[in-house]
Design an enzyme around this catalytic site. Structure first.
Site, PDB file in Angstrom:
ATOM      1  N   PRO A 297    -107.282  22.967  52.509  1.00  0.00           N
ATOM      2  CG  PRO A 297    -106.909  21.500  50.734  1.00  0.00           C
ATOM      3  CD  PRO A 297    -107.999  22.199  51.473  1.00  0.00           C
ATOM      4  CB  CYS A 298    -104.434  27.359  52.861  1.00  0.00           C
ATOM      5  SG  CYS A 298    -104.055  27.178  54.602  1.00  0.00           S
ATOM      6  CG  HIS A 299    -101.334  21.976  53.437  1.00  0.00           C
ATOM      7  ND1 HIS A 299    -102.580  21.861  54.017  1.00  0.00           N
ATOM      8  CD2 HIS A 299    -101.116  20.785  52.816  1.00  0.00           C
ATOM      9  CE1 HIS A 299    -103.077  20.649  53.785  1.00  0.00           C
ATOM     10  NE2 HIS A 299    -102.215  19.981  53.044  1.00  0.00           N
TER      11      HIS A 299
END
Lengths: 164, 202
Positions: free
Chosen positions: B169-171
């Protein structure tokens, strides 16, 4: 230049290889053979030289499959004429054509180089340069093989009384 | 062109292999263990996605706004050219994503394959994978957890090249001052993913 994804290679070449196989061994065997050709290709794919002409490469695999298939067929008991007739791709080889229904069967009885050249030329509309690359001969030889093959087919058509 | 040549051309020129042959080829390729990467393209609430799996797990999840050719070519180059479209092999990925978008799943159970990602980038992505649902970290904190607190820019680059967005989850990584930073699929998607997880708008 990196190799394209095999999916793309498959989509690009499936029709061409299939037409070659239908011409070279008939529609019934072509379906199984098509699968064998692409399984062989997939197995060897990571080792293909990056600068290879991939179409010529897969066609050479198809040629080997055709030779293997012909050997397998020879080992089987000789079929009777009626069975041969039934195993032919009747669908699009119209019996009422000016050269009769057995035209491609006569192509299949030509010597290997003539047969190969004729099939590539007329199944896939290959140039003589492409045929030469696939068969591993010169362009001159490719042209001669097509020419000689056509001559034999014409002679055979006359012998059975074409258009009668 | 003479009659004989026309006849030879005509009889084969419209022949196409039946679709069933393609399916049999795919099944056989699978059975013989010749497929290194299997992929499919499918819709999601934030646009079409491409999922690609290896024997180790999910190796790529990509937003597909145009066609998938560029993504597939890079996979062929970086992972393996023995790449086939096999939707059945990505079924569990699609299912978990569907649950995630329906707010029925906060953690992904599918295994991931980061073996093609170089050292520090891999540690950045592993640190990112541990950020819990609905929480955010700064780029600096992710760099610290990856073992190099000063390498904030390198961490940002690693996240920009994250091969498995959403699942890694780089968001959930944002700027120190509260700014969103960047996102591989565009900032609008980053906002929507954070909103889905209930993170107050940045």
């Amino acid at each position: 230049m990196a190799l394209p994804p095999f999916q793309e290679f498959y989509e690009t070449n499936r029709v061409g290889v299939y037409r070659y196989l239908v011409g070279a061994i008939g529609a019934n065997e072509a379906e199984d053979c098509l699968q064998e050709v692409f399984i062989d290709a997939l197995r060897a794919y990571p080792r293909v030289r990056r600068d290879s002409n991939l179409r010529a490469w897969v066609m050479r695999i198809a040629q080997r499959q055709v030779i293997d298939e012909s050997r397998r067929r020879k080992r089987r008991p000789e079929p009777t004429d009626s069975i041969t007739e039934r195993s032919e791709p009747l669908g699009q080889e119209p019996a009422d054509g000016p050269f009769g229904s057995g035209l491609w069967e006569r192509v299949r009885r030509l010597p290997p180089m003539q047969r190969g050249a004729i099939v590539h030329r007329f199944a896939n509309d290959c140039s003589y340069a492409e045929i030469a690359r696939t068969l591993g001969c010169t362009e001159v030889a490719a042209r001669r093989n097509v020419h000689e093959g056509l001559k034999k087919l014409r002679a055979a058509a006359q012998a059975i009384g074409r258009g009668a | 062109m003479n009659e004989l040549e026309a006849e030879l051309r005509r009889t084969l020129s419209s022949r196409e292999p039946p679709i069933s042959v393609d399916e049999r080829f795919r099944q056989r390729a699978l059975k013989e263990g010749l497929v290194d990467v299997a992929y499919s393209v499918f819709p999601s609430p934030i646009g079409r996605l491409l999922a690609a799996v290896t024997k180790r797990g999910l190796v790529r999840l990509a937003y597909i706004d145009g066609n998938a050719d560029a993504v597939l070519r890079l996979l062929a180059q970086d992972v393996s050219p023995r790449l086939l479209e096999l939707p059945a092999k990505t079924a569990s990925v699609r299912e978990e994503l569907q649950q995630y978008f329906a707010r029925e799943r906060e953690r992904f159970g599918i295994s991931i394959d980061l073996s093609h990602v170089p050292g520090f980038s891999m540690r950045v992505l592993e640190a990112t994978a541990d950020i819990p649902y609905g929480q955010v970290l700064t780029y600096r904190e992710v760099a610290r957890r990856a073992g190099r607190e000063a390498a904030v820019r390198a961490a940002g680059n690693a996240l920009a090249r994250n091969p498995i967005p959403i699942v890694v989850p780089c968001h959930r990584v944002v700027r120190t001052g509260g700014g969103l930073g960047g996102y591989t699929g565009g900032l609008d998607r980053k906002r929507r993913l954070l909103a889905l997880e209930g993170v107050p708008a940045a």
